[in-house]
Design a protein around this motif. Structure first.
Motif, PDB file in Angstrom:
ATOM      1  N   ASP A  23       1.595 -13.656  -6.278  1.00 53.18           N
ATOM      2  CA  ASP A  23       3.118 -12.566  -7.166  1.00 53.18           C
ATOM      3  C   ASP A  23       3.544 -12.847  -8.206  1.00 53.18           C
ATOM      4  OD1 ASP A  23       3.312 -11.937  -4.677  1.00 53.18           O
ATOM      5  OD2 ASP A  23       4.941 -13.466  -4.002  1.00 53.18           O
ATOM      6  N   PHE A  24       3.390 -13.886  -8.886  1.00 53.77           N
ATOM      7  CA  PHE A  24       3.535 -14.386 -10.195  1.00 53.77           C
ATOM      8  C   PHE A  24       2.043 -14.194 -10.874  1.00 53.77           C
ATOM      9  CE2 PHE A  24       1.798 -16.823 -14.153  1.00 53.77           C
ATOM     10  CZ  PHE A  24       2.215 -17.122 -15.095  1.00 53.77           C
ATOM     11  N   LEU A  25       0.736 -13.718 -10.744  1.00 52.78           N
ATOM     12  CA  LEU A  25      -0.524 -12.904 -10.841  1.00 52.78           C
ATOM     13  C   LEU A  25       0.133 -11.302 -11.606  1.00 52.78           C
ATOM     14  CD1 LEU A  25      -3.838 -15.292 -10.087  1.00 52.78           C
ATOM     15  CD2 LEU A  25      -2.217 -15.023 -12.417  1.00 52.78           C
ATOM     16  N   GLY A  26       1.012 -11.131 -10.222  1.00 51.52           N
ATOM     17  CA  GLY A  26       1.046  -9.380  -9.833  1.00 51.52           C
ATOM     18  C   GLY A  26       1.670  -8.716 -10.931  1.00 51.52           C
ATOM     19  N   GLN A  27       2.183 -10.126 -11.923  1.00 46.51           N
ATOM     20  CA  GLN A  27       3.410  -9.497 -12.503  1.00 46.51           C
ATOM     21  C   GLN A  27       2.028  -8.777 -14.412  1.00 46.51           C
ATOM     22  OE1 GLN A  27       7.571 -11.701 -13.504  1.00 46.51           O
ATOM     23  NE2 GLN A  27       6.079 -13.069 -11.929  1.00 46.51           N
ATOM     24  N   TYR A  28       1.434  -9.372 -14.443  1.00 45.16           N
ATOM     25  CA  TYR A  28      -0.097  -9.454 -15.408  1.00 45.16           C
ATOM     26  C   TYR A  28      -0.741  -8.321 -14.847  1.00 45.16           C
ATOM     27  CZ  TYR A  28       3.213 -12.945 -17.119  1.00 45.16           C
ATOM     28  OH  TYR A  28       4.635 -14.037 -17.204  1.00 45.16           O
ATOM     29  N   ILE A  29      -1.036  -8.559 -13.872  1.00 49.59           N
ATOM     30  CA  ILE A  29      -2.492  -8.129 -13.817  1.00 49.59           C
ATOM     31  C   ILE A  29      -1.913  -6.788 -12.750  1.00 49.59           C
ATOM     32  CG2 ILE A  29      -4.431  -8.224 -12.289  1.00 49.59           C
ATOM     33  CD1 ILE A  29      -4.509 -11.146 -13.106  1.00 49.59           C
ATOM     34  N   ASP A  30      -2.365  -5.587 -12.858  1.00 46.73           N
ATOM     35  CA  ASP A  30      -2.017  -4.390 -12.319  1.00 46.73           C
ATOM     36  C   ASP A  30      -3.882  -3.735 -11.210  1.00 46.73           C
ATOM     37  OD1 ASP A  30      -1.019  -1.896 -12.112  1.00 46.73           O
ATOM     38  OD2 ASP A  30      -2.011  -0.897 -13.312  1.00 46.73           O
ATOM     39  N   GLN A  31      -4.141  -4.318 -10.515  1.00 48.88           N
ATOM     40  CA  GLN A  31      -4.428  -3.568  -9.666  1.00 48.88           C
ATOM     41  C   GLN A  31      -4.032  -3.507  -8.332  1.00 48.88           C
ATOM     42  OE1 GLN A  31      -7.341  -7.140  -8.942  1.00 48.88           O
ATOM     43  NE2 GLN A  31      -8.838  -6.796 -10.633  1.00 48.88           N
ATOM     44  N   PRO A  32      -4.585  -1.707  -7.472  1.00 50.90           N
ATOM     45  CA  PRO A  32      -3.944  -1.430  -6.463  1.00 50.90           C
ATOM     46  C   PRO A  32      -4.007  -1.905  -5.151  1.00 50.90           C
ATOM     47  CG  PRO A  32      -6.059  -0.097  -7.004  1.00 50.90           C
ATOM     48  CD  PRO A  32      -5.047  -1.193  -8.199  1.00 50.90           C
ATOM     49  N   ALA A  33      -3.311  -2.119  -4.181  1.00 52.03           N
ATOM     50  CA  ALA A  33      -4.177  -2.428  -2.856  1.00 52.03           C
ATOM     51  C   ALA A  33      -4.524  -2.040  -2.251  1.00 52.03           C
ATOM     52  CB  ALA A  33      -2.553  -2.309  -1.768  1.00 52.03           C
ATOM     53  N   GLY A  34      -5.968  -2.640  -1.278  1.00 55.56           N
ATOM     54  CA  GLY A  34      -6.969  -1.830  -0.686  1.00 55.56           C
ATOM     55  C   GLY A  34      -7.858  -2.086   0.184  1.00 55.56           C
ATOM     56  N   GLN A  35      -8.915  -1.687   1.013  1.00 58.03           N
ATOM     57  CA  GLN A  35      -9.196  -2.067   2.208  1.00 58.03           C
ATOM     58  C   GLN A  35      -9.731  -3.709   2.347  1.00 58.03           C
ATOM     59  OE1 GLN A  35     -11.881   1.428   3.003  1.00 58.03           O
ATOM     60  NE2 GLN A  35      -9.904   2.400   4.031  1.00 58.03           N
ATOM     61  N   ALA A  36      -9.203  -4.060   3.773  1.00 59.21           N
ATOM     62  CA  ALA A  36     -10.508  -5.103   3.832  1.00 59.21           C
ATOM     63  C   ALA A  36     -11.246  -5.201   5.477  1.00 59.21           C
ATOM     64  CB  ALA A  36      -8.798  -6.342   4.397  1.00 59.21           C
ATOM     65  N   MET A  37     -12.265  -5.450   5.020  1.00 57.80           N
ATOM     66  CA  MET A  37     -13.244  -4.977   5.604  1.00 57.80           C
ATOM     67  C   MET A  37     -14.092  -5.897   6.695  1.00 57.80           C
ATOM     68  SD  MET A  37     -16.922  -2.801   4.577  1.00 57.80           S
ATOM     69  CE  MET A  37     -15.471  -1.271   4.414  1.00 57.80           C
ATOM     70  N   ASP A  38     -14.483  -6.192   8.149  1.00 58.09           N
ATOM     71  CA  ASP A  38     -15.367  -7.324   8.716  1.00 58.09           C
ATOM     72  C   ASP A  38     -16.439  -6.927   8.329  1.00 58.09           C
ATOM     73  OD1 ASP A  38     -17.116  -8.640  10.231  1.00 58.09           O
ATOM     74  OD2 ASP A  38     -16.144  -7.965  12.030  1.00 58.09           O
ATOM     75  N   LEU A  39     -17.038  -8.231   7.389  1.00 56.57           N
ATOM     76  CA  LEU A  39     -18.951  -8.668   6.774  1.00 56.57           C
ATOM     77  C   LEU A  39     -19.874  -8.382   7.962  1.00 56.57           C
ATOM     78  CD1 LEU A  39     -19.629  -8.798   4.048  1.00 56.57           C
ATOM     79  CD2 LEU A  39     -20.281 -11.413   4.840  1.00 56.57           C
ATOM     80  N   GLU A  40     -19.780  -8.186   9.057  1.00 53.98           N
ATOM     81  CA  GLU A  40     -20.317  -7.887   9.597  1.00 53.98           C
ATOM     82  C   GLU A  40     -20.171  -6.741   9.902  1.00 53.98           C
ATOM     83  OE1 GLU A  40     -19.741 -10.996  13.256  1.00 53.98           O
ATOM     84  OE2 GLU A  40     -20.358 -12.930  11.996  1.00 53.98           O
ATOM     85  N   SER A  41     -19.242  -6.272  10.413  1.00 59.33           N
ATOM     86  CA  SER A  41     -19.879  -5.142  11.367  1.00 59.33           C
ATOM     87  C   SER A  41     -19.490  -3.334  10.358  1.00 59.33           C
ATOM     88  CB  SER A  41     -18.197  -4.795  12.209  1.00 59.33           C
ATOM     89  OG  SER A  41     -16.833  -4.567  11.906  1.00 59.33           O
TER      90      SER A  41
END
Length: 381
Positions: A223-241
């Motif tokens: 949460d603290f870093l989020g005040q200084y770094i502007d990066q959007p949310a994204g997908q989380a993926m199963d590495l295997e499938s």
């Protein structure tokens, strides 16, 4: 372990030994905690001319959270008054921002796992602060490690609290001017008991701080870093499938090997990789998945504490990629591009780009580098 490779260095060091003596002036870097407070008291008892310095590294006016720095400064003043030693606050806010914090932000934004404590020791405590004290004075800190007067950095007596990892980029010329009063203390419990016996009750029971102070005691680092770094949310993926299992809140807030806090199916998911190009968090089920284990790492920006390189292209060392990790046997070699490769005898879990890999010869810390690439272990699934 390194044998004759370091014999010449040891011979040169024996002619440059410098030891503190009673009556010498010592500047004690004080944080308001029990370690630096007891260190100051021990130095005073041993007859040194002690002065406490409190480093102000963060401007609370730039921070919306709660920072304990004002309370820490108050505690430093109270301890110094009790010990009858002078103290003052020194301002390194600009130094910290430009030499530590900005680089830390840039690394997190690039998907790395930096260690700001290593940078702070290198540039602020053993850089800016050391430059402020007279040439004939010693610097003392509350780190759990030792030096022998030759500028060699040695592990502390208590393995669980050894902090030489964090000092692995400090040059020997600075270490030769440094005293570590707690290096031979066998346990943190004993330090707290010593504080109680010395009457330093305000720090004897004080809660120990972890991580970066300006984050505050009740805030999440992401949460603290989020005040200084502007990066959007994204997908989380199963590495295997390759299947989508959820959503991440910004890749900067995730660390390789840690729980991903993704709720999908009956598995507990762990972070295996961060794909910055596609803004995807790649996860695996279970904390012992083979994708979390690595055999070797390749490091950039390598620092030899004594600026001395071994004559052999490959040497046996003990190595760590995290503080409090058990030291592991490894082989250090220099690649053709000037980077160093550290190959471990056994695969280790959760190595990440940006981490500090540190090497020792037994208890002697030789140096470190920043992990630039990792080599997976060939483990069966």
């Amino acid at each position: 372990m390194l044998g004759s490779l370091w014999h010449g260095l040891k011979l040169r060091l024996t002619t440059q030994r410098r030891l503190p003596k009673k009556g010498d002036r010592v500047v004690m870097a004080m944080s308001g905690g029990v370690d630096s407070s007891v260190s100051a008291a021990l130095l005073k008892q041993q007859g040194f001319d002690v002065e406490g310095f409190y480093m102000k590294n963060w401007d609370t006016r730039d921070e919306r959270g709660v920072c304990p720095s004002e309370q820490d400064w108050h505690d430093v003043q109270q301890v110094c008054q009790q010990l009858d030693i002078p103290c003052k606050q020194v301002d390194f806010v600009k130094d910290y921002w430009h030499q530590v914090f900005q680089d830390t932000l840039d690394d997190y934004a690039a998907g790395l796992t930096p260690n700001p404590d290593v940078l702070c020791n290198q540039h602020i405590k053993f850089g800016s602060l050391l430059n402020k004290i007279p040439d004939d004075a010693w610097l003392a800190t509350g780190h759990y490690c030792r030096t022998d007067g030759y500028g060699r950095l040695l592990r502390g007596r208590e393995p669980a609290k050894d902090q030489s990892y964090y000092l692995s980029t400090v040059p020997w010329t600075a270490l030769q001017r440094t005293i570590f009063p707690l290096g031979d203390i066998p346990s943190k419990r004993q330090v707290k008991q010593m504080a109680h016996d010395m009457g330093l009750l305000q720090v004897a029971t004080k809660r120990e701080s972890y991580g970066i102070c300006f984050v505050g005691q009740h805030r999440k680092f992401a949460d603290f870093l989020g005040q200084y770094i502007d990066q959007p949310a994204g997908q989380a993926m199963d590495l295997e499938s390759g299947k989508i299992i959820g959503e991440h809140k910004g890749l900067f807030g995730y660390t390789i090997g840690q729980a991903a806090h993704i709720h999908h199916g009956s598995h507990k998911w762990f972070v295996a990789h961060k794909d910055m190009e596609s803004n995807t968090l790649l996860c695996v089920p279970g904390s012992t998945h083979p994708a979390l284990f690595h055999q070797a790492c390749i490091a950039r920006h390598w620092t030899w504490i004594h600026t001395y390189r071994p004559s052999s292209p490959s040497i046996n060392v003990m190595a760590q990629v995290r503080y409090r990790q058990q030291p592991l046997k490894a082989r250090l070699t220099q690649d053709d591009d000037g980077r160093y490769r550290v190959t471990f005898e056994q695969p280790i879990r959760a190595m990440a780009r940006g981490q500090q890999v540190v090497i020792w010869d037994r208890d002697w810390c030789l140096g470190s580098g920043i992990i630039d690439d990792i080599v997976p272990a060939n483990l069966p699934i």
